[in-house]
Scaffold this active site. Structure first.
Site, short mmCIF file in Angstrom:
data_model
loop_
_atom_site.label_atom_id
_atom_site.label_comp_id
_atom_site.label_asym_id
_atom_site.label_seq_id
_atom_site.Cartn_x
_atom_site.Cartn_y
_atom_site.Cartn_z
CG LEU A 15 -2.26 -0.57 0.96
CD1 LEU A 15 -2.94 -0.39 2.48
CD2 LEU A 15 -3.11 -0.34 0.01
CB ILE A 19 6.28 5.85 0.00
CG1 ILE A 19 7.40 5.05 -0.76
CG2 ILE A 19 5.92 7.29 -0.41
CD1 ILE A 19 7.34 5.19 -2.05
CG ASP A 148 -0.07 -10.33 7.49
OD1 ASP A 148 -1.12 -10.81 7.15
OD2 ASP A 148 1.12 -9.68 7.12
CD GLU A 150 3.69 -14.61 8.63
OE1 GLU A 150 4.10 -15.14 7.89
OE2 GLU A 150 2.70 -14.02 8.70
CE LYS A 188 -19.16 -1.27 -3.24
NZ LYS A 188 -20.56 -0.75 -2.99
N PRO A 191 -13.75 -3.12 3.19
CG PRO A 191 -12.86 -3.93 1.23
CD PRO A 191 -13.92 -3.11 1.91
CE LYS A 224 -20.92 2.81 4.10
NZ LYS A 224 -21.16 2.61 2.84
CB CYS A 381 29.17 -3.30 -6.25
SG CYS A 381 29.87 -4.26 -4.94
CD GLU A 405 30.52 -13.22 -6.62
OE1 GLU A 405 31.01 -12.20 -7.07
OE2 GLU A 405 29.25 -13.43 -6.60
CG HIS A 507 26.39 -0.69 -3.18
ND1 HIS A 507 25.86 -1.51 -4.26
CD2 HIS A 507 27.41 -1.72 -2.82
CE1 HIS A 507 25.87 -2.52 -4.30
NE2 HIS A 507 27.09 -2.72 -3.44
CD GLU A 509 23.75 1.44 -5.16
OE1 GLU A 509 24.51 2.28 -5.38
OE2 GLU A 509 23.64 0.37 -4.94
N1 GLN Z 1 29.52 -10.19 -5.71
C1 GLN Z 1 30.49 -9.27 -5.82
C2 GLN Z 1 31.43 -9.38 -4.45
O1 GLN Z 1 30.89 -9.83 -3.48
C3 GLN Z 1 29.88 -7.83 -5.69
C4 GLN Z 1 28.89 -7.39 -4.70
C5 GLN Z 1 27.90 -6.46 -5.15
O2 GLN Z 1 27.82 -5.96 -6.26
N2 GLN Z 1 27.23 -6.06 -4.03
O3 GLN Z 1 32.08 -8.83 -4.41
#
Ligand code: GLN
Length: 546
Positions: A15, A19, A148, A150, A188, A191, A224, A381, A405, A507, A509
Site C-alpha cells: 500500500l 513511503i 497476518d 507473523e 468501497k 474492507p 461513513k 560494485c 567468484e 554503493h 546509490e
Molecule cells: N558479488 C560481488 C562481491 O561480493 C559484488 C557484490 C555487489 O555487487 N554488491 O564482491
C-alpha cells in the site's frame, strides 16, 4: 519526551506504508522536529542480507554496516536523516536475542513466552532507538498487514506500548485501501471497516486513517469511514495515487496531515519550511527533455531489486533537468550477436551490484560496448568488477580473466576474494559492510565530481580488485581513481580517454537524496545528457545530408 507514531497497514500489502511513513517523517522534519524512523519486519530472517531479490527486493545498507529493509532507503531519502542498525527490527532478531538470554540464564526460573518476553523485547528495541538520541518523534512502521499471523506479537507490543510511555505520547495511524469497483462505479469502504475492526479486537484504536485510493473519497464516504472505524471525520485522510512519490509529502501537507499529527501529539507548533520540497516538485513538473539510461541487470522484472539505483538515477536526472526513462535490460539476453541491438540508442549504461554467475557474460559485453562506443558508463560494485574483467580481457590481453567468484580456476583472477573473507564460513552479515573512507586521486573525474579529496561510502561485497594486476592495469591506461586509506583496496576506477567511464566498489546509490543528488549520479546523468544531445544532433545532420 519522545513521541511515537505507529503505522499499520490494512486490507492488502504494497500500500506504500514505507513511503507514507517517510513522507510523514519528511513533513515533521520540515516543521523542525528531530525525527527517526523504525521498520519492523515480521520475518524470521535476522536481516534481509541472505534473501534473494525475488523475495525481498533490494537490501539497503546503512553507514554502520547493517543490511536492512529497503524502506530505510525511503526514510533516508525523504527525511535526509541517517538510519542504522537500530532502525530495522525483525522477528529473527527478537527471537535470537530472547533465546540467547534464555541460554545465558537471564530468565532463570521462568517459562519464556511470547507475552511478556517477546513483546518486552520488541518494546525494548523501540525504546533503545529512542535512547540513542533526543528525538522529538519516532515513526514506527509495522511491516505486513493487520491479520497476518507473523505480525501479531508486534501489534500486541505496540498495544502495550502506551502503558510504557503514556497514551498521550503515542499516535496510531492505519493505512488502508479504499478499492474502486468499476462495475458498481463506487469506492468501497467495507474492507477498511474490517481491518480497523481487526485492529480494535487486538486493542488498538487508530487515531488517524490514511485511505489509499485511486479516486477522491467523497465527504459522504469520509463520514461513513469515520463512523464505522470510530475515528473523527477530520482524522480521515486521502492517500490518492500520484504519478511521482516525491509529491506525497506535499499531498499530505495540503490536507493537513502534519498539523493533525502535531496537534494530537501536543508537539509545540513550529512553522513548516516546505519551500525546498515544493521547489523540488516544481522542478520535476517543469522538465520536458527525456533521457534513456540502460540498467543492465538480472532482476529487470522486479520493481524493487534496484530501488536505490533507480531513485539515485532519478535524483541525478532531476539535478540535470531531464526526465529519466529507464530501460531495464536483462543481461542474459546480451550476446555478441545481440549486443548492438539490445544496447542501441542509450544515453548511458549502468551496471548495478549483484552476486552469482548468471548473466555475467552479458554484463561484460555491455561494459565493452560502453567502453568502445564511448557511451557514459557507471559500474557499481559488481558493475565495476565486470568493467575490470572486460578491460583485462580485451585491453590487457589477459585471456580468460575473471573474478574468482565466477571461475575458481581462471588463469587471471583479476577480481579475488578479500583477504579478510578467506576464513569466513557464516553467510549472514559477514561481507565487507558499511561506510569506509575512500581517498580520491587528484585530477580524476571522480575527484572533480565529488569536489573533495576523501569521501565516505557504503560497501557490501566479498571480492576486490586483485592488487597483483594493478601495475598492468595502470600501464594500459586504467586510472585507479579511488583507494582505501591504506591503499590496499581499489575503490574506484575510470578511463581518462572516455567521456565518462567510472566504476566504484561501493554503493553510492544509498546516499543519494532527491534534494541533494549524489555527485556520481549527477555527473553520470550530466555526461549522458551531453552524449544524447550530441547523438541527436549527429542524427539530424545525417538526415539533412540525405
Ligand atoms: N558479488 C560481488 C562481491 O561480493 C559484488 C557484490 C555487489 O555487487 N554488491 O564482491
Amino acid at each position: 519526551m519522545t513521541k511515537f507514531i505507529f503505522i499499520t497497514g490494512g486490507v492488502v500489502s504494497s500500500l506504500g506504508k514505507g513511503i507514507s511513513a517517510a513522507s510523514i517523517g519528511a513533513l515533521l522534519k520540515m516543521h523542525g522536529f528531530h525525527v527517526s524512523l523504525l521498520k519492523i519486519d515480521p520475518y524470521l530472517n535476522v536481516d534481509p542480507g541472505t534473501m534473494s531479490p525475488f523475495q525481498h527486493g533490494e537490501v539497503f545498507v546503512t553507514d554502520d554496516g547493517a543490511e536492512t529493509d529497503l524502506d530505510l532507503g525511503h526514510y533516508e531519502r525523504f527525511t535526509g536523516e541517517t538510519m542504522g542498525r537500530l532502525n530495522n527490527i525483525t522477528t529473527g532478531q527478537i527471537y535470537y536475542s530472547v533465546i540467547s538470554k534464555e541460554r545465558r540464564g537471564d530468565y532463570l526460573g521462568s517459562t519464556v513466552q511470547v507475552i511478556p518476553h517477546i513483546t518486552d523485547e520488541i518494546k525494548g528495541s523501540i525504546l533503545r532507538l529512542a535512547d540513542q538520541d533526543t528525538y522529538d518523534v519516532i515513526i514506527c512502521e509495522i511491516g505486513g498487514t493487520v491479520g497476518d499471523i507473523e505480525s501479531q506479537p508486534f501489534l500486541e507490543a505496540i498495544r502495550q506500548f502506551p502503558y510504557e510511555v503514556g497514551r498521550e505520547h503515542c499516535l496510531f495511524i492505519h493505512l488502508t485501501l479504499i478499492p474502486y469497483l468499476a462495475a458498481a462505479g463506487e469506492l468501497k469502504t467495507k474492507p477498511s471497516q474490517h481491518s480497523v475492526r481487526a485492529l480494535r479486537e487486538i486493542g488498538i484504536q487508530p487515531d488517524i486513517l490514511m485511505c489509499r485510493t485511486e479516486h477522491p473519497v467523497s465527504e459522504g464516504n469520509r463520514q461513513k469511514i469515520a463512523l464505522f472505524c470510530n475515528v473523527s471525520p477530520n482524522m480521515v485522510f486521502e492517500a490518492r495515487d500520484v504519478d511521482d512519490i516525491y509529491k506525497i509529502p506535499l499531498q499530505f501537507s495540503e490536507q493537513g496531515v502534519d498539523r493533525a499529527i502535531i496537534k494530537k501529539l501536543g508537539l509545540d507548533r513550529r512553522a513548516p519550511a516546505v519551500d525546498a520540497w515544493r521547489a523540488l516538485v516544481d522542478r520535476i513538473t517543469s522538465i520536458h527533455e527525456d533521457l534513456t539510461i540502460g540498467v543492465v541487470g538480472k532482476y529487470i522484472e522486479l520493481q524493487d531489486a534496484y530501488k536505490s539505483i533507480y531513485e539515485a538515477l532519478r535524483h541525478g536526472a532531476i539535478g540535470n533537468d531531464v526526465h529519466l526513462k529507464i530501460q531495464r535490460i536483462d543481461s542474459e539476453t546480451i550476446t555478441p550477436e545481440t549486443a548492438d541491438e539490445r544496447l542501441a540508442g542509450l544515453a548511458g549504461i549502468l551496471i548495478p551490484g549483484g552476486f552469482g554467475q548468471r548473466g555475467i557474460e552479458g554484463k561484460i559485453l555491455a561494459a565493452q560496448f560502453a567502453r568502445t562506443r564511448k557511451i557514459p558508463f557507471f559500474g557499481i560494485c559488481l558493475g565495476m568488477q565486470v568493467a575490470l574483467i572486460e578491460f583485462a580481457r580485451n585491453v590487457c590481453g589477459l585471456d580468460g580473466a575473471h573474478s574468482r567468484e565466477f571461475n575458481e580456476e581462471t588463469p587471471h583472477p583479476v577480481v579475488d576474494l578479500l583477504a579478510t573473507q578467506k576464513t569466513i564460513t557464516n553467510m549472514g552479515g559477514t561481507m565487507r559492510l558499511g561506510a569506509y573512507t575512500c581517498r580520491l586521486q587528484e585530477g580524476t573525474k571522480a575527484a572533480a565530481a565529488y569536489g573533495a579529496p576523501q569521501v565516505s561510502e557504503r560497501h557490501r561485497h566479498r571480492y576486490e580488485v586483485n592488487n597483483k594486476y594493478r601495475p598492468l592495469f595502470e600501464e594500459q591506461g586504467l586510472v585507479l581513481a579511488g583507494t582505501s586509506l591504506d591503499n590496499r583496496l581499489v575503490e574506484m576506477l575510470e578511463l581518462p580517454d572516455h567521456p565518462w567511464f567510472i566504476g566504484c566498489q561501493f554503493h553510492p546509490e544509498f546516499k543519494s537524496r532527491p534534494l541533494s543528488p549524489h555527485p556520481l549520479f549527477q555527473g553520470f546523468i550530466g555526461a549522458a545528457k551531453v552524449h544524447a544531445r550530441a547523438a541527436q544532433a549527429a542524427a539530424q545532420l545525417g538526415k539533412a545530408e540525405k
